[in-house]
Write a protein that holds these residues in place. Structure first.
Motif, PDB file in Angstrom:
ATOM      1  N   THR A 316       0.828  -1.215   0.000  1.00  0.00           N
ATOM      2  CA  THR A 316       0.000   0.000   0.000  1.00  0.00           C
ATOM      3  C   THR A 316       0.858   1.259   0.000  1.00  0.00           C
ATOM      4  OG1 THR A 316      -1.698  -1.209   1.234  1.00  0.00           O
ATOM      5  CG2 THR A 316      -1.905   1.187   1.148  1.00  0.00           C
ATOM      6  N   LEU A 317       1.940   1.247   0.769  1.00  0.00           N
ATOM      7  CA  LEU A 317       2.837   2.406   0.805  1.00  0.00           C
ATOM      8  C   LEU A 317       3.538   2.608  -0.536  1.00  0.00           C
ATOM      9  CD1 LEU A 317       4.375   1.973   4.373  1.00  0.00           C
ATOM     10  CD2 LEU A 317       2.834   3.794   3.622  1.00  0.00           C
ATOM     11  N   LEU A 322       3.890   5.948  -5.610  1.00  0.00           N
ATOM     12  CA  LEU A 322       3.709   6.059  -7.062  1.00  0.00           C
ATOM     13  C   LEU A 322       2.651   7.105  -7.404  1.00  0.00           C
ATOM     14  CD1 LEU A 322       3.834   2.269  -8.039  1.00  0.00           C
ATOM     15  CD2 LEU A 322       5.597   4.001  -8.456  1.00  0.00           C
ATOM     16  N   PHE A 323       1.538   7.103  -6.695  1.00  0.00           N
ATOM     17  CA  PHE A 323       0.485   8.092  -6.948  1.00  0.00           C
ATOM     18  C   PHE A 323       0.982   9.504  -6.669  1.00  0.00           C
ATOM     19  CE2 PHE A 323      -2.731   4.748  -7.146  1.00  0.00           C
ATOM     20  CZ  PHE A 323      -3.688   5.306  -7.983  1.00  0.00           C
ATOM     21  N   ALA A 324       1.698   9.687  -5.541  1.00  0.00           N
ATOM     22  CA  ALA A 324       2.201  11.014  -5.193  1.00  0.00           C
ATOM     23  C   ALA A 324       3.222  11.504  -6.216  1.00  0.00           C
ATOM     24  CB  ALA A 324       2.821  10.996  -3.798  1.00  0.00           C
ATOM     25  N   ALA A 325       4.081  10.598  -6.692  1.00  0.00           N
ATOM     26  CA  ALA A 325       5.136  10.978  -7.636  1.00  0.00           C
ATOM     27  C   ALA A 325       4.576  11.412  -8.986  1.00  0.00           C
ATOM     28  CB  ALA A 325       6.107   9.816  -7.823  1.00  0.00           C
ATOM     29  N   TYR A 397       9.745  16.678  -5.367  1.00  0.00           N
ATOM     30  CA  TYR A 397       8.748  15.976  -4.561  1.00  0.00           C
ATOM     31  C   TYR A 397       8.511  14.577  -5.129  1.00  0.00           C
ATOM     32  CZ  TYR A 397       4.141  14.958  -2.510  1.00  0.00           C
ATOM     33  OH  TYR A 397       3.080  14.376  -1.852  1.00  0.00           O
ATOM     34  N   ALA A 398       8.560  14.452  -6.448  1.00  0.00           N
ATOM     35  CA  ALA A 398       8.360  13.145  -7.089  1.00  0.00           C
ATOM     36  C   ALA A 398       9.461  12.163  -6.690  1.00  0.00           C
ATOM     37  CB  ALA A 398       8.328  13.303  -8.609  1.00  0.00           C
ATOM     38  N   GLY A 405       8.241   5.101  -1.519  1.00  0.00           N
ATOM     39  CA  GLY A 405       7.508   3.916  -1.947  1.00  0.00           C
ATOM     40  C   GLY A 405       8.405   2.701  -2.072  1.00  0.00           C
ATOM     41  N   LEU A 406       9.581   2.891  -2.645  1.00  0.00           N
ATOM     42  CA  LEU A 406      10.518   1.778  -2.820  1.00  0.00           C
ATOM     43  C   LEU A 406      11.065   1.292  -1.481  1.00  0.00           C
ATOM     44  CD1 LEU A 406      12.431   3.029  -5.987  1.00  0.00           C
ATOM     45  CD2 LEU A 406      10.764   1.157  -5.868  1.00  0.00           C
TER      46      LEU A 406
END
Length: 423
Positions: A316-317, A322-325, A397-398, A405-406
């Motif tokens: 989930t994290l 990925l969504f935030a980036a 930020y990306a 995430g990684l």
């Protein structure tokens, strides 16, 4: 043990209904305090980075507030844990909340004086409220059996949602109120934090009687003295050490990822033309996702197991990063999704990790051990908060979101290792 105390403990052992009633009362009182604690935590987190950015005039140190109050929470976690072990949950938790409220008052004064030194010192003290808000989840487990523990944790955590969601959405209102009384607008939410933390402390100080950890300790001692614990129930120290290690690892990694991305999201949004109201919405959804799913998460952890939900936290994290980036900078909806996933992943990790830690401790050392482990969790958050601003200032930020995430994927090999070692 005096005859009166012994009779009282025997009554809880002989009457499961009486013990269950006390367990429910403890959950109610702790949950009530969590409503106020959630508001105190969320309001300050929402604008901490923005206040530092305004006072320091640079983004590079925008992550410092999160690092400071998280660092403060590390020291407070140790102290609250030791106070709770020696004097009971009531003393430890009420002290932590009230001290956190005083720290929030210091932040308001620092903003009025434009004193960076006082701001940093006050944020350290404010961290006591953050640590206590997190440690309160343990109080609900003291009288719970193994099959109830994750559900007990989640019950107290879900009540935090009411205050946690309200806090960020009152940012603009408290900003206007602050201006009316001659206080900088960004300090307004810390006025709310101070009131909320102090109220949380008073609720516990007045209502958390008898103390759940004290009762749990006395019951455990009584059973040992009366030989109600046989050899098959004795503590497996090697298994407990492994459980503590894995539970701590799950919570530390989820805390680093969550704090790093959450801290810089408000700054990222302000840079791309979003206002405080929109920032409040995104952070409100994020903190709601941190706590609101708790009841379901607790049941899943108890039913599916600690391991399964820890792996779910990592996946989930990763999705959140990925969504935030890749979220368009002008899309509030995408940021809401990203931060909601971030909160949900944290929720999975915290409840599954906490349940494993409670499984691996006994009442006689539980609060002290829990406080010590929360120090590492807080330090992990401090590191994430401090590095987040530097990463964004030097990259983007990306990049921060992808890195977080990684990093969360480390949870999966850690869990696989723990299962193999156990077998």
């Amino acid at each position: 043990m005096s005859g009166k105390v012994q009779d009282s403990i025997e009554s809880y052992i002989d009457s499961p209904a009486k013990l269950k009633s006390l367990y429910r009362r403890v959950l109610f009182v702790v949950s009530l305090s969590q409503i106020f604690g959630g508001a105190g935590l969320a309001a300050g987190v929402t604008v901490g980075a923005l206040l530092a950015q305004q006072m320091l005039g640079t983004d590079a140190y925008a992550g410092v507030p999160a690092a400071l109050f998280t660092l403060g929470s590390a020291g407070a976690a140790l102290i609250v844990g030791k106070l709770s072990q020696r004097y009971g949950r009531r003393t430890g938790l009420s002290t932590g909340f009230i001290v956190g409220g005083l720290g929030a008052i210091g932040v308001v004064i620092a903003a009025m004086m434009n004193s960076v030194i006082l701001l940093f010192a006050s944020l350290l003290i404010y961290g006591a409220g953050t640590a206590t808000n997190l440690q309160a989840r343990y109080a609900g487990t003291d009288l719970a059996n193994k099959k109830q523990r994750a559900t007990a944790i989640s019950t107290t955590m879900v009540m935090t949602t009411f205050g946690a969601v309200a806090g960020p959405n009152l940012v603009e209102v408290m900003g206007k109120f602050a201006r009316l009384i001659g206080v900088p607008s960004l300090a307004g939410p810390f006025i709310l934090s101070s009131i909320a933390f102090i109220l949380a402390g008073l609720v516990l100080l007045i209502m958390l009687r008898p103390d759940p950890l004290d009762i749990a300790n006395r019951i455990a001692t009584y059973k040992q003295e009366n030989e109600q614990i046989n050899k098959t129930d004795s503590v497996d120290k090697a298994k407990n050490r492994r459980g503590l290690m894995v539970g701590a690892m799950v919570m530390v990694l989820t805390q680093i990822v969550m704090v790093a991305i959450m801290t810089m999201t408000p700054v990222h949004m302000i840079h791309h033309g979003h206002g405080l109201a929109e920032v409040g919405i995104v952070i409100g959804f994020h903190i709601g996702a941190m706590y609101l799913p708790s009841l379901i998460t607790g049941v899943l952890v108890d039913k599916l197991g600690r391991t399964t939900m820890s792996i779910a936290a990592g996946i989930t994290l990763l999705s959140a990063g990925l969504f935030a980036a890749f979220a368009p900078s002008d899309s509030v909806v995408m940021l809401v999704i990203a931060l909601s996933l971030l909160g949900l992943g944290w929720n999975f990790g915290l409840i599954s990790g906490t349940a494993q830690i409670v499984d691996s401790t006994e009442p006689s050392t539980r609060a002290k051990t829990q406080g010590t482990l929360d120090v590492f969790i807080a330090l992990a958050g401090a590191s994430g908060g401090a590095l987040s601003g530097m990463i964004v200032a030097n990259t983007s930020y990306a990049t921060l979101s992808l890195s977080g995430g990684l990093l969360s994927l480390v949870l999966i090999p850690a869990i696989i290792w723990s299962r193999r070692d156990r077998s």
